[in-house]
Scaffold this active site. Sequence first.
Site, short mmCIF file in Angstrom:
data_model
loop_
_atom_site.label_atom_id
_atom_site.label_comp_id
_atom_site.label_asym_id
_atom_site.label_seq_id
_atom_site.Cartn_x
_atom_site.Cartn_y
_atom_site.Cartn_z
N GLU B 60 0.81 -1.23 0.00
CA GLU B 60 0.00 0.00 0.00
C GLU B 60 0.84 1.27 0.00
OE1 GLU B 60 -0.61 -2.59 1.96
OE2 GLU B 60 -2.58 -3.29 1.31
N HIS B 129 -13.02 -4.37 8.01
CA HIS B 129 -13.54 -4.28 6.64
C HIS B 129 -14.77 -3.39 6.58
CE1 HIS B 129 -10.98 -7.84 6.44
NE2 HIS B 129 -10.88 -7.62 5.13
#
Lengths: 344, 327
Positions: B60, B129
Amino acid sequence: MPASKKKTVKSKTDQIGLPDETMLGLFSNLLKTRLLDERFRKLYRQGRFAGTYFSAVGQDASTVGPTYGLRDEDLIAPSHREIGASVTKGVPLDKIAGQIYARESSPDKGKSHPCHYGWKAKGVIAPSSTLAGQTVVGTGCAMGFQIQKKDNVVLAFFGEGATARGGWHEALNYAGIYKLPIVYICQNNLWAESVPASLAAAITDFSDRAKAYGFPGVTIDGNDVFITHKTAVEAIDRARKGDGPTLIECKTYRWYGHSEIDPADYRTSQELEDWKSRDPIKFAEKTLMDIGLLTTTKKEALVEQFNQEIDEAIDAVDKDKYADPEEAYNDVYSEQFPVRRVDW
Amino acid sequence: MKKTTFIEAITEALDEEMARDEKVFLIGEDIGIYGGVFKATKGLLDKYGAERVIDSPISEVYIAGGSVGAAMVGLRPVPEIQFADFITPSMDQIIQQMAKLRYRSGGQWTCPMTMRVCCGADIGGGLYHSQTNEQWFFSQPGLIVVMPSTPYDAKGLLKSAIRGDDPVIYFEHKRLYRWIKEEIPEDDFTVPIGKAALRKEGSDVTLVSYGLMYHRSMEAALALEKDGISAEVIDMRTILPWDREMILESVKKTSKAVLVQESSKTGGVMAEISATIMEEVFDYLDAPVTRVCGLDVPAVPFAPPMEHYFLPNAEKISKAVKKIIEY
Ligand SMILES: Cc1ncc(C[n+]2csc(CCOP(=O)(O)OP(=O)(O)O)c2C)c(N)n1
Ligand SMILES: [Mg+2]
């Protein structure tokens, strides 16, 4: 030595075989960098500019050598100790001085603090202070060159300390997978501010890190400008041809504190003296004189010429003013999104 | 016209922008061969090849910082962060590079990139999530932050983001992906960044929200209508820079505001909107500006009753409205 395939190049200038012009060019840029760097230290101590100053004296050959001969479109992804790369890339001295003085004429108009030189016309990326930040972004530039099928290369510079950062590893890992046109140059000056390299990594040769990313790593004498140049040229050629990155570790040393406010009392005077006896300038000078490419007169003429160029640049920025403080509102977004002004 | 889902609108925007401009490319985890974990990039690898639809390693930091670099040398990267929860490693690159490149270089370099970030709760995603995390970027000038709530806006805002010259964080709420459908024009269109949408006119109270919470606010407004309360509903669409004019004008008209946000209350977007209402139109207010937000806990908890309890919904919004109507 660990069982990696890296080779260690020793300083044997007589075996280098660089053209005379290149050898002289390297020496000139090294000399100019050194004179400018020492001048900024002096000016800082005279209180002529704000902030602090990160000298690269002592490790200047590890930026000048690799940068020499690059094209304008090739990019330098610098950290904070790459004055030699800016000088050698041909950034005008008054732009470098303007940046250090944070004046209106600075490319960043006074927004970044000293030693964050960036000049797009000569392909020097304006850096952030986040260590290894430009290693990541520079790798992205190389990705951009590859996608657009341009044969430009990126030279990313960082200290050995910065190689402990996660983003550094993500970038090199990515560059290895895609064989990006980039050369990574680690200036291992043995210290990261006050932290010795032995506390930054469990390896001695930082080029060993390349093995994990599937491209060559090489450790060289960073104080020999001919070696740093020659090694980088080979790596740059490889990168330009599409054969992927190289990690070059330059063993070197900074003579002064981390910045001008650091007395550097964490290291021994013996260590400093040892490294000072291997001054990159003296070494290059002696080499050139030994082979008859340089005389004392010629060197003095160069010193005079460069000092005059430096005087002119400093004069110019001394006369220059700070930008109007409302300059703070500019360059946040494109013109489409003006920043709301405060009615102070 | 056929109805287009929220996620199809995103895929269409990507497809059309890639066809229109060869400088646009995608990079992210599982976006190529797999077409994205939610299939937002489905079919694009086959159409545009691996050089423009890059299956990145799990990096990332690089996805963000590498995109900045590619943008610097002339491309228009559209990186994807698979879940807003995992944007944390990218923060360094987003905050220090993406947001500051133009500023620190005195405008020499710009960063025309659009980072797509899949976000949001109400899907049983649990702590890792479900986060939205837009508030972290809201406090960083130099970034544009958008969060559409309809397929039309999802497509139009994504196109504006990709074509613009500023770095954009584009939040797409995963609860909306297959739930919200509408007919959208076949022709090329864009939605301007920085402009909110007035979704429903009203006279008693102004409801301000974005993303999934826009839908919850609209549900509340329709329910309130039955109780004789007329709510004006504003969907911010762009969070940074936000549409001050529309929100302030509406509050001047209704004299009451309820601000709705999915993320935790403290330090969120609505705290800023609330403070600005106070600063700018205090004299028009008839009741305290009220916020309806996610709980001040570390993230959205998993067990369904707890997730439900965490999130604002129409009922909670209606309750807050009634309280200030009676004030
Ligand atoms: C991410 C980050 N952490 C810490 C700092 C503060 N800092 C600036 S330079 C430095 C040491 C860097 O060491 P090294 O990478 O070896 O480079 P050198 O200064 O030796 O050239 C530190 C800790 C920073 N600028 N960025
Ligand atoms: Mg160091």
